[in-house]
Scaffold this active site. Structure first.
Site, PDB file in Angstrom:
ATOM      1  N   GLU A  20      17.105  -5.748  -7.291  1.00 25.93           N
ATOM      2  CA  GLU A  20      15.937  -5.041  -6.906  1.00 25.93           C
ATOM      3  C   GLU A  20      14.728  -5.814  -6.285  1.00 25.93           C
ATOM      4  O   GLU A  20      14.735  -6.942  -6.815  1.00 25.93           O
ATOM      5  CB  GLU A  20      15.366  -3.989  -7.856  1.00 25.93           C
ATOM      6  CG  GLU A  20      16.054  -2.645  -7.741  1.00 25.93           C
ATOM      7  CD  GLU A  20      15.299  -1.687  -6.628  1.00 25.93           C
ATOM      8  OE1 GLU A  20      14.673  -2.478  -5.602  1.00 25.93           O
ATOM      9  OE2 GLU A  20      15.347  -0.573  -6.778  1.00 25.93           O
ATOM     10  N   ASP A  21      14.117  -5.371  -5.359  1.00 26.90           N
ATOM     11  CA  ASP A  21      13.123  -6.309  -5.145  1.00 26.90           C
ATOM     12  C   ASP A  21      11.767  -6.051  -6.120  1.00 26.90           C
ATOM     13  O   ASP A  21      11.208  -7.016  -6.398  1.00 26.90           O
ATOM     14  CB  ASP A  21      12.362  -6.002  -3.583  1.00 26.90           C
ATOM     15  CG  ASP A  21      12.159  -4.368  -3.452  1.00 26.90           C
ATOM     16  OD1 ASP A  21      12.780  -3.639  -4.079  1.00 26.90           O
ATOM     17  OD2 ASP A  21      11.436  -4.113  -2.470  1.00 26.90           O
ATOM     18  N   ASP A  49       8.351  -0.642 -10.179  1.00 29.10           N
ATOM     19  CA  ASP A  49       7.025  -0.298  -9.990  1.00 29.10           C
ATOM     20  C   ASP A  49       7.043   0.615 -11.219  1.00 29.10           C
ATOM     21  O   ASP A  49       6.538   0.445 -12.492  1.00 29.10           O
ATOM     22  CB  ASP A  49       6.700   0.456  -8.782  1.00 29.10           C
ATOM     23  CG  ASP A  49       5.291   0.800  -8.662  1.00 29.10           C
ATOM     24  OD1 ASP A  49       4.678   0.721  -9.594  1.00 29.10           O
ATOM     25  OD2 ASP A  49       4.856   1.139  -7.720  1.00 29.10           O
ATOM     26  N   PHE A  81      -1.294  -3.536  -4.219  1.00 25.68           N
ATOM     27  CA  PHE A  81      -0.180  -3.087  -3.122  1.00 25.68           C
ATOM     28  C   PHE A  81       0.301  -4.657  -2.499  1.00 25.68           C
ATOM     29  O   PHE A  81      -0.509  -5.214  -1.856  1.00 25.68           O
ATOM     30  CB  PHE A  81      -0.883  -2.401  -2.051  1.00 25.68           C
ATOM     31  CG  PHE A  81      -0.058  -1.533  -1.340  1.00 25.68           C
ATOM     32  CD1 PHE A  81      -0.096   0.027  -1.255  1.00 25.68           C
ATOM     33  CD2 PHE A  81       1.218  -1.867  -0.631  1.00 25.68           C
ATOM     34  CE1 PHE A  81       0.640   0.830  -0.269  1.00 25.68           C
ATOM     35  CE2 PHE A  81       2.102  -1.329  -0.026  1.00 25.68           C
ATOM     36  CZ  PHE A  81       1.697   0.120  -0.031  1.00 25.68           C
ATOM     37  N   ASP A 123       7.698  -3.325   2.038  1.00 25.14           N
ATOM     38  CA  ASP A 123       7.145  -2.986   3.175  1.00 25.14           C
ATOM     39  C   ASP A 123       5.612  -2.068   2.868  1.00 25.14           C
ATOM     40  O   ASP A 123       5.491  -1.698   2.010  1.00 25.14           O
ATOM     41  CB  ASP A 123       8.073  -1.944   4.079  1.00 25.14           C
ATOM     42  CG  ASP A 123       8.151  -0.513   3.360  1.00 25.14           C
ATOM     43  OD1 ASP A 123       8.292  -0.612   2.107  1.00 25.14           O
ATOM     44  OD2 ASP A 123       7.903   0.443   3.974  1.00 25.14           O
ATOM     45  N   ARG A 144       7.982  -6.555   6.146  1.00 25.31           N
ATOM     46  CA  ARG A 144       9.316  -6.700   5.148  1.00 25.31           C
ATOM     47  C   ARG A 144       9.611  -8.221   5.295  1.00 25.31           C
ATOM     48  O   ARG A 144      10.290  -8.918   4.428  1.00 25.31           O
ATOM     49  CB  ARG A 144      10.459  -5.745   5.459  1.00 25.31           C
ATOM     50  CG  ARG A 144      10.242  -4.565   4.916  1.00 25.31           C
ATOM     51  CD  ARG A 144      11.470  -3.643   4.940  1.00 25.31           C
ATOM     52  NE  ARG A 144      11.428  -2.312   4.860  1.00 25.31           N
ATOM     53  CZ  ARG A 144      11.514  -1.376   4.014  1.00 25.31           C
ATOM     54  NH1 ARG A 144      11.604  -2.055   2.756  1.00 25.31           N
ATOM     55  NH2 ARG A 144      11.457  -0.158   4.072  1.00 25.31           N
TER      56      ARG A 144
END
Ligand code: PRP
Length: 181
Positions: A98-99, A102, A151, A158, A164
């Site tokens: 995963e990037d 959260d 953020f 993105d 991205r």
């Protein structure tokens, strides 16, 4: 991208060094095993591409695309599968890539879903983790960076499908998403 970028949080060099470090651990842990790495579209494309090339163990790559139900930018925990794996993972050693984690809800659902398919093992590698991830009990074996609750964009992440392709992690200037500066 001009003034949309607030600042660089993690540089390209730092990211690449961390990916190599994680790859070293994964190589050691999966030596002699049959590894399948699963990227979660779309955010994980960059970390998948870099991690796969940094790994030495024989591996296969597969992809899932999932979408979280619910309004706004936060996960609801209810996940819709847009693209499932091509691979039958029964008996396989699966590493989900995963990037970012959260809320952790996407990954929590995904790991539960994959474990129901009778794999030999399921572990997680995530480039980034935000503080809220602590609220969901989820075991993440390989973590790149714990980051503040800002953020972030770049390296797969993105804002409205843009940014991205940045090779680093940056923070988005608040004026872009309607915040105040
Ligand atoms: C992002 C990210 C994770 C998820 C993490 O994907 O790639 O899959 O959100 O959020 P959570 O921990 O709160 O569940 P997103 O839904 O933005 O899709 P994308 O990868 O296509 O950008």
């Amino acid at each position: 991208m001009g003034r949309d970028l607030e600042r660089v949080l993690i540089s390209e060099d730092e990211l690449q060094a961390k990916i190599k470090e994680l790859a070293g651990k994964i190589d050691a842990d999966y030596a002699g095993k049959d590894l399948l790495i699963v990227g979660v579209l779309k955010g994980a494309v960059m970390v998948m591409a870099d991690l796969a090339r940094a790994l030495s163990v024989p591996l296969e790559m597969d992809w899932m695309a999932v979408s979280s139900y619910g309004a706004g930018t936060r996960s609801s925990g209810v996940v819709r599968v847009l693209k499932d794996l091509d691979t039958d993972i029964a008996g396989r050693h699966v590493l989900v890539v995963e990037d970012i984690i959260d809320s952790g809800l996407t990954l929590s659902w995904l790991v539960h879903n994959l474990k129901s398919r009778d794999p030999a093992s399921v572990e997680v590698c995530a480039a980034l983790r935000k503080p809220d991830a602590n609220k969901v009990p989820i075991e993440v074996k390989y973590i790149g960076f714990d980051i503040p609750n800002e953020f972030v964009i770049g390296y797969g992440l993105d804002y409205a499908e843009r940014y991205r392709n940045l090779p680093f992690i940056g923070t988005l200037a608040p004026h872009v998403y309607g915040g105040t500066e």
